[in-house]
Design a protein around this motif. Structure first.
Motif, PDB file in Angstrom:
ATOM      1  N   ALA A 277       0.864  -1.179   0.000  1.00 54.37           N
ATOM      2  CA  ALA A 277       0.000   0.000   0.000  1.00 54.37           C
ATOM      3  C   ALA A 277       0.900   1.227   0.000  1.00 54.37           C
ATOM      4  O   ALA A 277       2.095   1.138   0.299  1.00 54.37           O
ATOM      5  N   THR A 278       0.332   2.361  -0.314  1.00 51.01           N
ATOM      6  CA  THR A 278       1.074   3.624  -0.288  1.00 51.01           C
ATOM      7  C   THR A 278       0.576   4.449   0.890  1.00 51.01           C
ATOM      8  O   THR A 278      -0.626   4.740   0.992  1.00 51.01           O
ATOM      9  N   PHE A 279       1.507   4.807   1.772  1.00 53.04           N
ATOM     10  CA  PHE A 279       1.190   5.521   3.003  1.00 53.04           C
ATOM     11  C   PHE A 279       1.652   6.973   2.914  1.00 53.04           C
ATOM     12  O   PHE A 279       2.686   7.266   2.315  1.00 53.04           O
ATOM     13  N   ALA A 280       0.906   7.853   3.537  1.00 57.34           N
ATOM     14  CA  ALA A 280       1.235   9.283   3.535  1.00 57.34           C
ATOM     15  C   ALA A 280       2.328   9.607   4.547  1.00 57.34           C
ATOM     16  O   ALA A 280       3.150  10.491   4.312  1.00 57.34           O
ATOM     17  N   ARG A 281       2.345   8.882   5.658  1.00 64.70           N
ATOM     18  CA  ARG A 281       3.270   9.189   6.749  1.00 64.70           C
ATOM     19  C   ARG A 281       3.943   7.909   7.232  1.00 64.70           C
ATOM     20  O   ARG A 281       3.371   6.826   7.112  1.00 64.70           O
ATOM     21  N   PRO A 282       5.113   8.031   7.818  1.00 61.71           N
ATOM     22  CA  PRO A 282       5.767   6.836   8.364  1.00 61.71           C
ATOM     23  C   PRO A 282       5.085   6.373   9.651  1.00 61.71           C
ATOM     24  O   PRO A 282       4.454   7.165  10.346  1.00 61.71           O
ATOM     25  N   ARG A 283       5.237   5.092   9.944  1.00 60.35           N
ATOM     26  CA  ARG A 283       4.746   4.522  11.210  1.00 60.35           C
ATOM     27  C   ARG A 283       5.939   3.895  11.906  1.00 60.35           C
ATOM     28  O   ARG A 283       6.644   3.079  11.327  1.00 60.35           O
ATOM     29  N   ASP A 284       6.150   4.274  13.157  1.00 67.41           N
ATOM     30  CA  ASP A 284       7.242   3.717  13.953  1.00 67.41           C
ATOM     31  C   ASP A 284       6.706   3.434  15.352  1.00 67.41           C
ATOM     32  O   ASP A 284       7.119   4.051  16.323  1.00 67.41           O
ATOM     33  N   ALA A 285       5.764   2.512  15.435  1.00 64.40           N
ATOM     34  CA  ALA A 285       5.127   2.184  16.706  1.00 64.40           C
ATOM     35  C   ALA A 285       5.962   1.154  17.458  1.00 64.40           C
ATOM     36  O   ALA A 285       6.718   0.389  16.864  1.00 64.40           O
ATOM     37  N   SER A 286       5.785   1.132  18.764  1.00 63.03           N
ATOM     38  CA  SER A 286       6.527   0.165  19.573  1.00 63.03           C
ATOM     39  C   SER A 286       5.780  -1.168  19.681  1.00 63.03           C
ATOM     40  O   SER A 286       6.358  -2.152  20.116  1.00 63.03           O
ATOM     41  N   ASP A 287       4.511  -1.189  19.299  1.00 61.81           N
ATOM     42  CA  ASP A 287       3.772  -2.450  19.292  1.00 61.81           C
ATOM     43  C   ASP A 287       3.495  -2.853  17.848  1.00 61.81           C
ATOM     44  O   ASP A 287       3.397  -2.011  16.973  1.00 61.81           O
ATOM     45  N   HIS A 288       3.435  -4.133  17.614  1.00 65.87           N
ATOM     46  CA  HIS A 288       3.217  -4.665  16.258  1.00 65.87           C
ATOM     47  C   HIS A 288       4.225  -4.053  15.277  1.00 65.87           C
ATOM     48  O   HIS A 288       3.856  -3.539  14.226  1.00 65.87           O
ATOM     49  N   VAL A 289       5.490  -4.133  15.624  1.00 66.94           N
ATOM     50  CA  VAL A 289       6.542  -3.477  14.831  1.00 66.94           C
ATOM     51  C   VAL A 289       6.647  -4.032  13.415  1.00 66.94           C
ATOM     52  O   VAL A 289       7.155  -3.349  12.529  1.00 66.94           O
ATOM     53  N   PHE A 290       6.170  -5.245  13.206  1.00 69.81           N
ATOM     54  CA  PHE A 290       6.200  -5.802  11.851  1.00 69.81           C
ATOM     55  C   PHE A 290       5.515  -4.859  10.871  1.00 69.81           C
ATOM     56  O   PHE A 290       5.925  -4.732   9.724  1.00 69.81           O
ATOM     57  N   TRP A 291       4.452  -4.201  11.321  1.00 70.09           N
ATOM     58  CA  TRP A 291       3.639  -3.363  10.448  1.00 70.09           C
ATOM     59  C   TRP A 291       4.161  -1.934  10.344  1.00 70.09           C
ATOM     60  O   TRP A 291       3.507  -1.080   9.738  1.00 70.09           O
ATOM     61  N   ASN A 292       5.313  -1.634  10.924  1.00 69.05           N
ATOM     62  CA  ASN A 292       5.894  -0.295  10.753  1.00 69.05           C
ATOM     63  C   ASN A 292       6.312  -0.100   9.302  1.00 69.05           C
ATOM     64  O   ASN A 292       6.654  -1.061   8.609  1.00 69.05           O
ATOM     65  N   HIS A 293       6.294   1.133   8.845  1.00 74.26           N
ATOM     66  CA  HIS A 293       6.603   1.431   7.444  1.00 74.26           C
ATOM     67  C   HIS A 293       7.057   2.881   7.317  1.00 74.26           C
ATOM     68  O   HIS A 293       6.834   3.689   8.215  1.00 74.26           O
TER      69      HIS A 293
END
Length: 143
Positions: free
Chosen positions: A112-128
């Protein structure tokens, strides 16, 4: 001449309102930024739902480590066979389809194309990062 109390009160009230608005934007972000964040949350939720439905469809609950069915060849096929939740196969903002590719007997890629980065501490697999992001998944070894 001294300014009237009403005029001073009006100026102070205006400054308080402006300060509150500025503070609100710094805490919550501008409406455009919040909308982009909500769209990204929806995209990620869609991909996670797709992944969950694939697991439900192909994993054999009686034989851990085994598949009971082949991976769906398209997201449309998956959508027609979904059992737990209705899946969305299209980006909520652009109406472009999410990318799905089967890469092996149990492996596939979702993009998928995301507008903003994700750097969460939970479910890190899904960070992008921002922009196009792909997740390589394995139905026999989910994240």
């Amino acid at each position: 001449m001294k300014p009237s109390i009403h005029r001073v009160f009006g100026i102070v009230a205006t400054l308080v309102v402006l300060g509150t608005v500025v503070w609100g934007f710094t805490k919550a972000g501008a409406p455009e930024a919040r909308r982009a964040e909500r769209m990204d949350e929806r995209r990620l939720e869609d991909l996670q739902t797709i992944h969950g439905e694939i697991l439900e469809l192909v994993r054999d609950p009686d034989r851990p480590g085994a598949l009971r069915a082949a991976l769906p060849s398209t997201l449309a096929e998956l959508a027609s066979k979904a059992t737990r939740r209705k899946i969305s196969t299209m980006d909520p903002e652009t109406n472009e389809p999410y990318e799905y590719r089967v890469t092996g007997a149990s492996t596939y890629v979702l993009c998928a194309t995301f507008a903003r980065p994700r750097d969460a501490s939970d479910h890190v697999f899904w960070n992008h990062g921002s922009g196009r992001a792909c997740f390589t998944l394995d139905a026999l070894n989910p994240p």
